[in-house]
Scaffold this active site. Structure first.
Site, short mmCIF file in Angstrom:
data_model
loop_
_atom_site.label_atom_id
_atom_site.label_comp_id
_atom_site.label_asym_id
_atom_site.label_seq_id
_atom_site.Cartn_x
_atom_site.Cartn_y
_atom_site.Cartn_z
N HIS A 237 1.29 16.38 -4.16
CA HIS A 237 0.24 15.54 -4.12
C HIS A 237 -0.91 15.86 -4.86
O HIS A 237 -1.91 16.12 -4.36
CB HIS A 237 -0.11 14.91 -2.87
CG HIS A 237 -0.51 13.62 -2.64
ND1 HIS A 237 -0.52 12.61 -1.53
CD2 HIS A 237 -1.86 12.90 -3.53
CE1 HIS A 237 -1.28 11.48 -1.81
NE2 HIS A 237 -1.92 11.74 -2.90
N ARG B 269 2.88 5.83 -3.39
CA ARG B 269 3.18 6.53 -1.99
C ARG B 269 4.63 6.92 -1.82
O ARG B 269 5.35 6.35 -2.27
CB ARG B 269 2.54 5.44 -0.97
CG ARG B 269 1.07 5.15 -0.90
CD ARG B 269 0.48 6.69 -0.33
NE ARG B 269 -1.06 6.42 0.04
CZ ARG B 269 -2.10 6.69 -0.87
NH1 ARG B 269 -1.63 7.43 -2.14
NH2 ARG B 269 -3.10 6.56 -0.64
P1 NDP Z 1 -5.19 -1.70 -6.42
O1 NDP Z 1 -5.60 -2.16 -5.10
O2 NDP Z 1 -6.64 -1.90 -7.23
O3 NDP Z 1 -4.14 -2.43 -7.43
C1 NDP Z 1 -3.09 -2.70 -6.61
C2 NDP Z 1 -2.07 -3.26 -7.95
O4 NDP Z 1 -0.89 -3.34 -7.32
C3 NDP Z 1 -2.41 -4.61 -8.33
O5 NDP Z 1 -2.42 -4.83 -9.82
C4 NDP Z 1 -1.54 -5.49 -7.48
O6 NDP Z 1 -1.11 -6.94 -8.12
C5 NDP Z 1 -0.30 -4.90 -7.51
N1 NDP Z 1 0.56 -5.16 -6.40
C6 NDP Z 1 0.40 -5.28 -5.18
N2 NDP Z 1 0.97 -5.62 -4.44
C7 NDP Z 1 2.16 -5.91 -5.24
C8 NDP Z 1 3.39 -6.69 -5.07
N3 NDP Z 1 3.91 -6.88 -3.88
N4 NDP Z 1 4.08 -6.76 -6.50
C9 NDP Z 1 3.60 -6.64 -7.48
N5 NDP Z 1 2.41 -5.92 -7.60
C10 NDP Z 1 1.66 -5.84 -6.69
O7 NDP Z 1 -4.85 -0.15 -6.25
P2 NDP Z 1 -5.30 1.02 -7.57
O8 NDP Z 1 -4.99 0.65 -8.60
O9 NDP Z 1 -6.65 1.41 -7.16
O10 NDP Z 1 -4.44 2.17 -6.62
C11 NDP Z 1 -3.01 1.81 -6.51
C12 NDP Z 1 -2.25 2.93 -5.58
O11 NDP Z 1 -2.02 4.05 -6.47
C13 NDP Z 1 -2.95 3.25 -4.08
O12 NDP Z 1 -2.78 2.29 -3.38
C14 NDP Z 1 -2.49 4.63 -3.90
O13 NDP Z 1 -1.20 4.32 -3.33
C15 NDP Z 1 -2.09 5.10 -5.47
N6 NDP Z 1 -2.88 6.32 -5.59
C16 NDP Z 1 -2.32 7.65 -5.69
C17 NDP Z 1 -3.01 8.71 -6.01
C18 NDP Z 1 -2.40 10.15 -5.96
O14 NDP Z 1 -3.06 11.00 -5.95
N7 NDP Z 1 -0.85 10.03 -6.29
C19 NDP Z 1 -4.57 8.56 -6.26
C20 NDP Z 1 -4.90 7.34 -6.33
C21 NDP Z 1 -4.08 6.16 -5.96
P3 NDP Z 1 -2.30 -7.84 -8.43
O15 NDP Z 1 -3.09 -7.22 -9.62
O16 NDP Z 1 -1.76 -9.22 -8.73
O17 NDP Z 1 -3.22 -7.84 -7.26
#
Ligand code: NDP
Length: 310
Positions: free
Chosen positions: A273, A225
């Site tokens: 995007h 994001r």
């Molecule tokens: P998930 O919710 O499945 O996974 C989030 C990951 O981020 C997890 O591994 C989590 O760690 C990690 N994480 C969250 N908070 C922290 C932190 N404070 N410190 C370190 N690691 C952290 O999300 P997705 O993989 O499905 O999607 C991720 C993001 O990708 C979406 O929220 C969106 O913002 C972005 N996205 C962008 C797109 C685009 O078109 N550009 C399309 C799709 C998604 P843990 O495993 O330990 O919980």
């Protein structure tokens, strides 16, 4: 009981056909034609206009059609006791794998520098490394991040991921966890790809301190994001020569205003995007499964944790 859909991908008739095939008894309504709002107990959307969630007195479930549920989480009209689940594939998204590979390969093979040299008609020679000698870091190993990291690993890159909770290395992907291991993760990452969700903890995570922790000549790819990156810090790190290049797919304000300096920075690639097409069809059985679980009082899957913020 009725499902209200608000989508920006797929066509209304297609969505209706798919739900009719999957769950014929389901009353499907498409925003803004809600009918009697008391009937709506499930809403599936990326977001709804301000205050709209409050107008459904019998709401029991919200389904996020987007991987990042931030708009729903930040909507004060969504009742705090109503669960939110995500409809995306927990095994990742092939188009996100493709776009991650595209941008990583582009930086790995110095394409931004070659493109700039071509503008100057200059025949340059840059180091050429095979993927096995390149260290890539993926921020976030969630549904999308892990699949993307595996794709990079499959090409031969040395891949590490940064997550919140420590875990054993999946498929040879080295795992760094928590704030404490963030500097070490950055220090080993020559190309860093951000696939984090936006939360109070991850906002501005790519700031001057993070850029300084990356090795000199590193590249940054932001697919998460816009608010993950402090734009002024990124520009400063590129201008100082510490970072080589960056690719940005997401921005604090979208569309990116035409006078934003990111557009014209010579070391920044702006993508509007444009990483993927969201596939509606595979979401339908997952939405129906969530509704069946809700009705049967069984535990929901792919639940968004409000406390964590993702
Ligand atoms: P998930 O919710 O499945 O996974 C989030 C990951 O981020 C997890 O591994 C989590 O760690 C990690 N994480 C969250 N908070 C922290 C932190 N404070 N410190 C370190 N690691 C952290 O999300 P997705 O993989 O499905 O999607 C991720 C993001 O990708 C979406 O929220 C969106 O913002 C972005 N996205 C962008 C797109 C685009 O078109 N550009 C399309 C799709 C998604 P843990 O495993 O330990 O919980």
């Amino acid at each position: 009981m009725a499902l209200l859909l608000n989508f920006f991908f797929g066509k209304p008739d297609e969505w209706r056909q798919w739900f009719a095939a999957e769950m014929p008894e389901l009353d499907v309504r498409v925003w803004p034609d809600t009918g009697n709002r008391e009937d709506i107990d499930v809403v599936a959307c990326g977001s709804l206009p301000e205050g709209a969630f409050k107008t459904f007195p019998n709401l029991r479930l919200v389904v996020s059609l987007l991987a990042g549920p931030d708009a729903i989480l930040h909507d004060p009209a969504v009742p705090k006791d109503v669960p939110i689940v995500r409809a995306g594939d927990p095994a990742g998204d092939t188009m996100m794998n493709e776009v991650t590979l595209l941008h990583v390969l582009r930086h790995h093979r110095n394409m931004p520098a070659y493109a700039a040299a071509q503008q100057r008609a200059e025949w340059i020679s840059l180091p050429r490394l095979p993927a096995r000698e390149r260290k890539v870091g993926v921020m976030g190993l969630g549904a999308i991040g892990l699949a993307a990291a595996k794709t990079l690993k499959g090409i031969g890159f040395q891949v590490a991921g940064w997550v919140r909770t420590p875990r054993p290395a999946p498929d040879g992907i080295e795992v760094f966890a928590g704030k404490g291991q963030f500097p070490a993760f950055l220090a080993r990452s020559e190309i860093v790809v951000n696939l984090l969700p936006i939360t109070p903890e991850t906002e501005n995570v790519l700031d001057a301190k993070a850029f300084a922790a990356l090795p000199k000549g590193a590249s940054v790819v932001n697919l998460g994001r816009g608010a993950h990156v402090v734009d002024a810090d990124l520009i400063a790190a590129l201008d100082s020569g510490h970072l080589a290049a960056a690719t940005l797919d997401v921005f604090r304000k979208e569309p990116l205003p035409s006078d934003d300096p990111l557009w014209r920075h010579p070391k920044i690639t702006v993508m509007p995007h444009a990483s993927r097409r969201i596939e509606a069809r595979p979401m339908v059985p997952r939405i129906c499964d969530a509704i069946r679980r809700l009705n049967a009082g069984r535990p929901l899957e792919n639940v968004v944790d409000r406390a964590r913020g993702y």
